[in-house]
Design a protein around this motif. Structure first.
Motif: not given
Ligand code: ZN
Ligand code: ZN
Length: 237
Positions: A186, A215, A211, A144
């Motif tokens: 992402h 996660h 983001h 990423e």
């Protein structure tokens, strides 16, 4: 009684335990002798992994006996017999994956493939470990942060305006370089599924600080979470 944390070696990581569980399931719960090819192969793989500082490893680190003990520990969790020596990690990985042999095998295979890609020195530290474990998390983050991947995505989204694909945040009045500073790329496809394939635009989402949130949700749910689910959970009502 078998002990796996003995001899002053570092505790087994989640990835290492996933690799051991994969072997256990492949062997249908029959734990072979430490001299067997299967155990010696896993032992030499584990000894080569970049998870632990060299200084922390004893000469006995992940030797065939240790790997055999770990398989017996997993059998203890699996059968519910003689649970005295199993670790929380053994229980946790068994709970997540014990009844999903295909998923374990996909992740174990991706870890094995990923080892080559990550083999330069020690693995970077990750502060949150995605459901696929530490090595694949490190590769996810590396993928990423690849500037080419990010600019591919920014180029594609710029004409229609930069906007977070979870919470829809956008700052169209800011200068474009300021806008870009808000966003990260992402990757939508678990590495265990994507394998080595080249990143495509369709695999990417543009996200603001959401983001970190997506996660975080994966870490707490210990499974992969897609954009639609993340929107339902995280977008402002
Ligand atoms: Zn957002
Ligand atoms: Zn991500």
């Amino acid at each position: 009684m078998a002990r796996t944390q003995g001899h002053g070696n570092p505790n087994w990581t989640r990835d290492e335990t996933i690799l051991a569980l994969d072997l256990y399931l492949k062997l249908n719960g029959d734990v072979p002798s430490p001299k067997s090819e299967a155990i010696r192969e896993l032992s030499s793989l584990l000894r080569s992994l970049p998870y632990h500082a060299e200084a922390a490893k004893q000469p006995t680190f992940r030797n065939p006996d240790g790997v055999g003990f770990k398989l017996m520990n997993i059998r203890q969790v699996a059968t519910g017999k003689g649970l005295g020596n199993v670790s929380n990690m053994d229980r946790q990985v068994w709970t997540e994956f014990g009844h999903r042999p295909d998923e374990v095998h996909r992740i174990a295979t991706a870890i094995r493939v990923g080892i080559a890609a990550a083999s330069s020195g020690q693995l970077p530290d990750v502060d949150q470990e995605l459901p696929e474990g530490r090595l694949l998390t490190a590769l996810h983050l590396r993928r990423e942060r690849n500037p080419k991947v990010r600019s591919l995505l920014l180029d594609a989204r710029r004409p229609s305006g930069l906007r977070c694909e979870i919470c829809e945040l956008s700052r169209p009045t800011l200068e474009i370089s300021m806008q870009e500073a808000i966003f990260e790329a992402h990757h939508l496809v678990p590495l265990a599924e994507a394998g080595e394939r080249k990143t495509r635009l369709a695999d990417l989402a543009l996200l603001c600080a959401c983001h970190r949130l997506i996660h975080r949700v994966m870490v707490s749910k210990t499974r992969w979470v897609g954009l639609a689910e993340a929107r339902a959970l995280l977008a402002p009502g």
